[in-house]
Design an enzyme around this catalytic site. Structure first.
Site, PDB file in Angstrom:
ATOM      1  N   ASP A  30      36.529  23.301  76.848  1.00 17.48           N
ATOM      2  CA  ASP A  30      37.153  24.301  76.504  1.00 17.48           C
ATOM      3  C   ASP A  30      38.009  23.895  75.173  1.00 17.48           C
ATOM      4  O   ASP A  30      38.735  22.919  75.180  1.00 17.48           O
ATOM      5  CB  ASP A  30      38.379  24.869  77.668  1.00 17.48           C
ATOM      6  CG  ASP A  30      38.883  26.234  77.425  1.00 17.48           C
ATOM      7  OD1 ASP A  30      38.731  27.008  78.177  1.00 17.48           O
ATOM      8  OD2 ASP A  30      39.487  26.326  76.447  1.00 17.48           O
ATOM      9  N   ASN A  87      38.077  34.545  85.696  1.00 14.25           N
ATOM     10  CA  ASN A  87      38.915  35.691  85.495  1.00 14.25           C
ATOM     11  C   ASN A  87      37.996  36.792  85.075  1.00 14.25           C
ATOM     12  O   ASN A  87      37.051  36.607  84.435  1.00 14.25           O
ATOM     13  CB  ASN A  87      39.805  35.439  84.295  1.00 14.25           C
ATOM     14  CG  ASN A  87      40.477  34.284  84.430  1.00 14.25           C
ATOM     15  OD1 ASN A  87      41.261  33.814  85.528  1.00 14.25           O
ATOM     16  ND2 ASN A  87      40.741  33.641  83.366  1.00 14.25           N
ATOM     17  N   GLY A  93      42.868  38.458  83.174  1.00 12.49           N
ATOM     18  CA  GLY A  93      43.120  37.297  82.233  1.00 12.49           C
ATOM     19  C   GLY A  93      41.565  37.107  81.356  1.00 12.49           C
ATOM     20  O   GLY A  93      41.619  35.998  80.738  1.00 12.49           O
ATOM     21  N   GLN A  94      40.688  37.633  81.791  1.00 16.19           N
ATOM     22  CA  GLN A  94      39.575  37.411  81.010  1.00 16.19           C
ATOM     23  C   GLN A  94      39.389  37.933  79.398  1.00 16.19           C
ATOM     24  O   GLN A  94      39.979  38.862  79.310  1.00 16.19           O
ATOM     25  CB  GLN A  94      38.289  38.251  81.682  1.00 16.19           C
ATOM     26  CG  GLN A  94      37.084  37.603  81.065  1.00 16.19           C
ATOM     27  CD  GLN A  94      35.722  38.626  81.810  1.00 16.19           C
ATOM     28  OE1 GLN A  94      36.073  39.435  82.648  1.00 16.19           O
ATOM     29  NE2 GLN A  94      34.671  38.327  81.327  1.00 16.19           N
ATOM     30  N   HIS A 100      32.051  33.205  82.940  1.00 16.88           N
ATOM     31  CA  HIS A 100      32.301  31.851  82.995  1.00 16.88           C
ATOM     32  C   HIS A 100      33.106  31.462  84.086  1.00 16.88           C
ATOM     33  O   HIS A 100      34.093  31.972  84.548  1.00 16.88           O
ATOM     34  CB  HIS A 100      32.867  31.344  81.582  1.00 16.88           C
ATOM     35  CG  HIS A 100      34.133  32.198  81.237  1.00 16.88           C
ATOM     36  ND1 HIS A 100      34.006  33.492  80.593  1.00 16.88           N
ATOM     37  CD2 HIS A 100      35.361  31.607  81.157  1.00 16.88           C
ATOM     38  CE1 HIS A 100      35.168  33.755  80.326  1.00 16.88           C
ATOM     39  NE2 HIS A 100      36.141  32.987  80.802  1.00 16.88           N
TER      40      HIS A 100
HETATM   41  P1  5GP Z   1      39.028  33.688  79.832  1.00 15.80           P
HETATM   42  O1  5GP Z   1      40.485  33.998  79.500  1.00 15.80           O
HETATM   43  O2  5GP Z   1      38.155  34.579  79.265  1.00 15.80           O
HETATM   44  O3  5GP Z   1      38.878  33.384  81.276  1.00 15.80           O
HETATM   45  O4  5GP Z   1      38.488  32.322  79.112  1.00 15.80           O
HETATM   46  C1  5GP Z   1      38.000  31.931  77.967  1.00 15.80           C
HETATM   47  C2  5GP Z   1      38.189  30.556  77.550  1.00 15.80           C
HETATM   48  O5  5GP Z   1      37.393  30.318  76.698  1.00 15.80           O
HETATM   49  C3  5GP Z   1      39.553  30.283  77.125  1.00 15.80           C
HETATM   50  O6  5GP Z   1      40.214  29.338  78.066  1.00 15.80           O
HETATM   51  C4  5GP Z   1      39.413  29.547  75.491  1.00 15.80           C
HETATM   52  O7  5GP Z   1      40.278  28.583  75.402  1.00 15.80           O
HETATM   53  C5  5GP Z   1      37.864  29.281  75.723  1.00 15.80           C
HETATM   54  N1  5GP Z   1      37.326  29.777  74.508  1.00 15.80           N
HETATM   55  C6  5GP Z   1      37.473  30.690  73.472  1.00 15.80           C
HETATM   56  N2  5GP Z   1      36.607  30.621  72.391  1.00 15.80           N
HETATM   57  C7  5GP Z   1      36.017  29.221  72.618  1.00 15.80           C
HETATM   58  C8  5GP Z   1      35.264  28.489  71.528  1.00 15.80           C
HETATM   59  O8  5GP Z   1      34.837  29.004  70.427  1.00 15.80           O
HETATM   60  N3  5GP Z   1      34.828  27.307  72.047  1.00 15.80           N
HETATM   61  C9  5GP Z   1      35.444  26.905  73.158  1.00 15.80           C
HETATM   62  N4  5GP Z   1      34.852  25.542  73.533  1.00 15.80           N
HETATM   63  N5  5GP Z   1      36.346  27.397  73.983  1.00 15.80           N
HETATM   64  C10 5GP Z   1      36.581  28.868  73.673  1.00 15.80           C
END
Ligand code: 5GP
Ligand code: ZN
Length: 114
Positions: A30, A87, A93-94, A100
């Site tokens: 991440d 999420n 929180g998504q 993922h």
């Molecule tokens: P969500 O909030 O949708 O459950 O999680 C999305 C996750 O994707 C977050 O923890 C964020 O830091 C990660 N993320 C977003 N953009 C990128 C990216 O371009 N590269 C990587 N490695 N992680 C990302």
């Protein structure tokens, strides 16, 4: 999906620190880690949320789960353990709408989560 950041990572249009890859699954660090060990596991197929799963996608999700356990093994987490969270929808929180799992480890993880 054209505008999906995770699809871009799958297609190698955006770089990522990949820790596991097979025909269906990709796992990478991440970019904004919430724990010393924070890996994202995604299906290569673009599925926005669990509510968008089609027939047969359950198999991919099974593989996603197996890949998470494999990554945890590879990184020596069999004793200390890990947390696997996902999420679903903005209210939970998504932020990235491509299914993922977050695999978190390396610090004390409180329950209930915030
Ligand atoms: P969500 O909030 O949708 O459950 O999680 C999305 C996750 O994707 C977050 O923890 C964020 O830091 C990660 N993320 C977003 N953009 C990128 C990216 O371009 N590269 C990587 N490695 N992680 C990302
Ligand atoms: Zn996508």
């Amino acid at each position: 999906m054209q505008d999906c950041i995770f699809c871009k990572i799958v297609n190698k249009e955006v770089p990522a620190d990949v820790v596991y890859e097979d025909g269906d699954i990709l796992a990478f660090k991440d970019i904004n880690p919430q724990a010393p060990f924070h890996i994202l596991l995604i299906p290569k197929k673009h599925i926005p949320t669990f509510f968008d799963m089609e027939e047969g996608d359950g198999q991919i999700l099974g593989k996603l789960h197996e890949a998470a356990v494999q990554v945890a093994r590879d990184f020596g987490l069999t004793e200390s353990g890990f947390r696997l969270v996902s999420n679903c929808r903005a209210g939970a929180g998504q932020v990235v709408f491509h299914i993922h799992y977050h695999l978190l480890a390396g610090r004390e993880l409180n329950w209930p989560p915030g």
